[in-house]
Design a protein around this motif. Structure first.
Motif, PDB file in Angstrom:
ATOM      1  N   GLY A  25      54.780  59.111  94.789  1.00 50.66           N
ATOM      2  CA  GLY A  25      55.165  58.188  96.176  1.00 50.66           C
ATOM      3  C   GLY A  25      54.042  57.958  96.759  1.00 50.66           C
ATOM      4  O   GLY A  25      52.763  58.399  96.779  1.00 50.66           O
ATOM      5  N   GLY A  26      54.182  57.228  98.054  1.00 41.33           N
ATOM      6  CA  GLY A  26      53.013  56.999  98.921  1.00 41.33           C
ATOM      7  C   GLY A  26      51.935  56.381  98.271  1.00 41.33           C
ATOM      8  O   GLY A  26      52.129  55.490  97.430  1.00 41.33           O
ATOM      9  N   ALA A  27      50.748  55.870  98.972  1.00 49.05           N
ATOM     10  CA  ALA A  27      49.662  55.051  98.358  1.00 49.05           C
ATOM     11  C   ALA A  27      48.991  55.542  97.166  1.00 49.05           C
ATOM     12  O   ALA A  27      48.400  54.803  96.394  1.00 49.05           O
ATOM     13  CB  ALA A  27      48.545  55.159  99.446  1.00 49.05           C
ATOM     14  N   LEU A  28      49.181  56.783  96.876  1.00 53.53           N
ATOM     15  CA  LEU A  28      48.787  57.280  95.577  1.00 53.53           C
ATOM     16  C   LEU A  28      49.809  57.469  94.308  1.00 53.53           C
ATOM     17  O   LEU A  28      49.426  57.734  93.135  1.00 53.53           O
ATOM     18  CB  LEU A  28      48.153  58.777  95.639  1.00 53.53           C
ATOM     19  CG  LEU A  28      47.075  58.798  96.702  1.00 53.53           C
ATOM     20  CD1 LEU A  28      46.724  60.389  96.580  1.00 53.53           C
ATOM     21  CD2 LEU A  28      45.906  57.908  96.478  1.00 53.53           C
ATOM     22  N   GLY A  29      51.009  56.857  94.476  1.00 54.56           N
ATOM     23  CA  GLY A  29      52.127  56.654  93.615  1.00 54.56           C
ATOM     24  C   GLY A  29      51.906  55.489  92.672  1.00 54.56           C
ATOM     25  O   GLY A  29      50.899  54.883  92.561  1.00 54.56           O
ATOM     26  N   HIS A  30      52.955  55.268  91.634  1.00 57.48           N
ATOM     27  CA  HIS A  30      52.655  54.193  90.732  1.00 57.48           C
ATOM     28  C   HIS A  30      54.521  53.915  90.737  1.00 57.48           C
ATOM     29  O   HIS A  30      55.150  54.342  91.386  1.00 57.48           O
ATOM     30  CB  HIS A  30      52.347  54.497  89.539  1.00 57.48           C
ATOM     31  CG  HIS A  30      53.074  56.019  88.842  1.00 57.48           C
ATOM     32  ND1 HIS A  30      54.425  55.824  88.468  1.00 57.48           N
ATOM     33  CD2 HIS A  30      52.734  57.230  88.968  1.00 57.48           C
ATOM     34  CE1 HIS A  30      54.642  56.860  87.983  1.00 57.48           C
ATOM     35  NE2 HIS A  30      53.950  57.827  88.059  1.00 57.48           N
ATOM     36  N   PRO A  31      54.760  52.659  90.008  1.00 56.97           N
ATOM     37  CA  PRO A  31      55.931  52.056  89.990  1.00 56.97           C
ATOM     38  C   PRO A  31      56.704  53.406  89.480  1.00 56.97           C
ATOM     39  O   PRO A  31      56.573  53.984  88.547  1.00 56.97           O
ATOM     40  CB  PRO A  31      55.930  51.095  89.193  1.00 56.97           C
ATOM     41  CG  PRO A  31      54.316  50.316  89.281  1.00 56.97           C
ATOM     42  CD  PRO A  31      53.645  51.625  89.401  1.00 56.97           C
ATOM     43  N   MET A  32      58.369  53.182  89.831  1.00 59.43           N
ATOM     44  CA  MET A  32      59.219  54.237  89.313  1.00 59.43           C
ATOM     45  C   MET A  32      59.161  53.802  87.822  1.00 59.43           C
ATOM     46  O   MET A  32      59.483  52.777  87.366  1.00 59.43           O
ATOM     47  CB  MET A  32      60.503  53.911  90.233  1.00 59.43           C
ATOM     48  CG  MET A  32      61.462  54.828  89.511  1.00 59.43           C
ATOM     49  SD  MET A  32      61.108  56.546  90.227  1.00 59.43           S
ATOM     50  CE  MET A  32      61.658  56.558  91.919  1.00 59.43           C
ATOM     51  N   VAL A  33      59.419  55.060  87.124  1.00 63.98           N
ATOM     52  CA  VAL A  33      59.462  54.867  85.523  1.00 63.98           C
ATOM     53  C   VAL A  33      60.719  55.911  85.374  1.00 63.98           C
ATOM     54  O   VAL A  33      60.578  56.952  85.928  1.00 63.98           O
ATOM     55  CB  VAL A  33      58.321  54.967  84.646  1.00 63.98           C
ATOM     56  CG1 VAL A  33      57.164  53.862  84.767  1.00 63.98           C
ATOM     57  CG2 VAL A  33      57.606  56.318  84.937  1.00 63.98           C
ATOM     58  N   TYR A  34      61.415  55.819  84.248  1.00 62.94           N
ATOM     59  CA  TYR A  34      62.224  56.580  83.925  1.00 62.94           C
ATOM     60  C   TYR A  34      61.937  57.087  82.397  1.00 62.94           C
ATOM     61  O   TYR A  34      61.736  56.357  81.675  1.00 62.94           O
ATOM     62  CB  TYR A  34      63.904  55.900  83.834  1.00 62.94           C
ATOM     63  CG  TYR A  34      64.172  55.540  85.211  1.00 62.94           C
ATOM     64  CD1 TYR A  34      64.605  56.144  86.133  1.00 62.94           C
ATOM     65  CD2 TYR A  34      63.735  54.103  85.842  1.00 62.94           C
ATOM     66  CE1 TYR A  34      65.147  56.050  87.553  1.00 62.94           C
ATOM     67  CE2 TYR A  34      64.202  53.690  86.929  1.00 62.94           C
ATOM     68  CZ  TYR A  34      64.640  54.561  87.949  1.00 62.94           C
ATOM     69  OH  TYR A  34      65.229  54.263  89.240  1.00 62.94           O
TER      70      TYR A  34
END
Length: 72
Positions: A25-34
């Motif tokens: 999460g946050g600025a270093l995250g990426h789109p949620m993937v399952y």
């Protein structure tokens, strides 16, 4: 010639066979993937390289990073 080392991926032990990853999460995250764990009880996120390992397979997982002597 200088060799740089890449840190080993973060390993997260899970109870289920389906996981969700957003890179923390946050600025270093990426789109949620399952993701769904394979027959070997693990899966790696294609975005952030986090490795999810089912707790039943935890004893089988070998970290790709060598341990320094005396850290056994």
């Amino acid at each position: 010639m200088s060799m740089s080392t890449v840190p080993p991926p973060e390993v997260i032990y899970v109870d289920g066979h389906k996981v969700a990853c957003n890179g923390g999460g946050g600025a270093l995250g990426h789109p949620m993937v399952y993701l769904e764990l394979g027959a070997n009880g693990e899966v790696e996120c294609g975005y952030c390289d986090r490795k999810f390992v089912h707790k039943d397979h935890a004893h089988e997982y070998q970290s790709p990073a060598p341990r320094p002597e005396g850290d056994h």
